[in-house]
Design an enzyme around this catalytic site. Sequence first.
Site, PDB file in Angstrom:
ATOM      1  N   TYR A 125       0.836  -1.207   0.000  1.00 21.52           N
ATOM      2  CA  TYR A 125       0.000   0.000   0.000  1.00 21.52           C
ATOM      3  C   TYR A 125       0.870   1.257   0.000  1.00 21.52           C
ATOM      4  O   TYR A 125       0.563   2.242   0.659  1.00 21.52           O
ATOM      5  CB  TYR A 125      -0.972   0.011   1.177  1.00 21.52           C
ATOM      6  CG  TYR A 125      -2.149  -0.910   0.952  1.00 21.52           C
ATOM      7  CD1 TYR A 125      -3.386  -0.411   0.582  1.00 21.52           C
ATOM      8  CD2 TYR A 125      -2.009  -2.286   1.084  1.00 21.52           C
ATOM      9  CE1 TYR A 125      -4.455  -1.254   0.346  1.00 21.52           C
ATOM     10  CE2 TYR A 125      -3.071  -3.136   0.850  1.00 21.52           C
ATOM     11  CZ  TYR A 125      -4.298  -2.615   0.475  1.00 21.52           C
ATOM     12  OH  TYR A 125      -5.362  -3.456   0.235  1.00 21.52           O
ATOM     13  N   HIS A 175     -16.439  -3.094  -4.398  1.00 26.84           N
ATOM     14  CA  HIS A 175     -15.851  -3.523  -5.670  1.00 26.84           C
ATOM     15  C   HIS A 175     -16.773  -4.439  -6.477  1.00 26.84           C
ATOM     16  O   HIS A 175     -16.308  -5.379  -7.144  1.00 26.84           O
ATOM     17  CB  HIS A 175     -14.507  -4.213  -5.420  1.00 26.84           C
ATOM     18  CG  HIS A 175     -13.507  -3.349  -4.718  1.00 26.84           C
ATOM     19  ND1 HIS A 175     -13.057  -2.161  -5.245  1.00 26.84           N
ATOM     20  CD2 HIS A 175     -12.872  -3.492  -3.513  1.00 26.84           C
ATOM     21  CE1 HIS A 175     -12.181  -1.615  -4.405  1.00 26.84           C
ATOM     22  NE2 HIS A 175     -12.055  -2.390  -3.353  1.00 26.84           N
ATOM     23  N   HIS A 179      -8.669  -8.002  -2.853  1.00 25.12           N
ATOM     24  CA  HIS A 179      -9.341  -6.771  -3.298  1.00 25.12           C
ATOM     25  C   HIS A 179     -10.489  -6.360  -2.381  1.00 25.12           C
ATOM     26  O   HIS A 179     -10.548  -5.228  -1.903  1.00 25.12           O
ATOM     27  CB  HIS A 179      -9.821  -6.938  -4.730  1.00 25.12           C
ATOM     28  CG  HIS A 179     -10.069  -5.648  -5.445  1.00 25.12           C
ATOM     29  ND1 HIS A 179      -9.260  -4.546  -5.293  1.00 25.12           N
ATOM     30  CD2 HIS A 179     -11.042  -5.276  -6.327  1.00 25.12           C
ATOM     31  CE1 HIS A 179      -9.711  -3.555  -6.053  1.00 25.12           C
ATOM     32  NE2 HIS A 179     -10.789  -3.973  -6.684  1.00 25.12           N
ATOM     33  N   VAL A 180     -11.446  -7.242  -2.158  1.00 24.87           N
ATOM     34  CA  VAL A 180     -12.526  -6.981  -1.208  1.00 24.87           C
ATOM     35  C   VAL A 180     -12.019  -7.332   0.181  1.00 24.87           C
ATOM     36  O   VAL A 180     -11.613  -8.471   0.426  1.00 24.87           O
ATOM     37  CB  VAL A 180     -13.777  -7.810  -1.548  1.00 24.87           C
ATOM     38  CG1 VAL A 180     -14.863  -7.587  -0.501  1.00 24.87           C
ATOM     39  CG2 VAL A 180     -14.291  -7.433  -2.930  1.00 24.87           C
TER      40      VAL A 180
END
Length: 481
Positions: A283, A409, A436-437
């Site tokens: 990140y 998403h 992602h989720v």
Amino acid sequence: AATVAAAHGACQVSCYLKPRSAMSTEGPSSSWLRGDTRKKPTAFLLRALLFICVAFRVAAALIRVSYHVAAGSVLGVARVLFAAANERCLRGMDRAALGRGSFFVGAVANSWRVLMQGLASLMFLCARADEYVRQPPSPLVLTAHDKPAAHPQQVHISTVGRNKMRISWVTDDRNTPSVVEYGESRGNYTASATGDQATYKYFFYESGAIHHVTIGPLAPGTTYHYRCGKAGDELTLRTPPASLPLELVVIGDLGQTRWTASTLAHIGGADYDMLLLPGDLSYADTQQPLWDSFGRLVQPLASARPWMVTEGNHEAEALPVVGFAPFVAYNARWRMPHEESGSASNLYYSFDAAGGAAHVVMLGSYAEFEEGSAQRAWLERDLAGVDRRRTPWLLVLLHAPWYNTNQAHQGEGEAMRAAMEALLYEARVDVVFSGHVHAYERFTRIYDNEADGRGPMYITIGDGGNREGLALKYAIIGRSH
């Protein structure tokens, strides 16, 4: 069999697989610039042509502005002015990079670049501000480096081929050797290997030397002691077993927060063989020092067991306005065995584990995947080469889930599903992991949006501890997840 361990809002999946069945520096000749009178007619014609081109472009821009003014479109006028300013500044940056142009032009152009980076980051945040509500973010855990510049840091390992390992690390000193010494007993290095190193730049950041060295052949299920760059501490790794059983840890969207630290502590307490990460590692999101901090945070685990990763959206770090291509930091730091699997891109690859009893496919959600794309053609070849009689386990990892009932998403993996799902179904893939989720969700075996006992099981495992927190709202309530 799969088990789930909660870690203060983060989850990891421990998957236990059991047996079952050169250009010139002078440039082109330009004697008319050096006073050769024979070239004056040519110089005049070139200048006249250049003037006509500039005049034409100015006239075209004025016509476009006049059109938008007449139509009352303020946004249209702004677009024309922005494009003109952006073009001039990009040209100024190119001239400055070549050592041409004035200091003032270079300074203005670089100021424009910084402004565009800020605007791009602001737009990125605003576009996602109301996507869905998360828990308050967890504070970052920043891991400092307080050792000499030649001391190896951010060490992580990955499998390469049947019996080799790639050792990757960073040094602040760019003159340190890319060499790994290793052996089966402490302090007794019976073998060594050399590799390569590189650096990359991102705005005003320049990375340290990023080293990659492949060692082997290595015996399976064996502990090795090794040292990087003939400096620093001795580290220990264990190679995966030659056959089943094989224990895998799967964790997505990791980050570097207190939640991440908790998740890593849980993983560190397990006796696993390999870690799989389906995207979103550090990140950093353009803040390059966060890549360094992340590498130091995960080193205790990533230097001891292979970490096999694929990219997520937070690895892209692309800024088209200022010309930064995507995945520069990711590709430089986390080199995976794509060439060994016949892939042309570090964004997707495959490898065998447990002596070929398991085949793991790491797909790239952010590489082209449509019909006719390089990734789809590669996947078709790769799956066709898997003999299920000797490879009873076939696993796939990707970042954006194809099936998702969370509000976060929604639909982002649909295009990739439509392009590739049939290939996975025909190959009888066992399980597909995604991230992602930022939640955990498990589906029954499914194909083309219908329950199908021949389809893969889909598992979302994107709650590794990143700063954005959990995604807690589901679009469908009362259904089995």
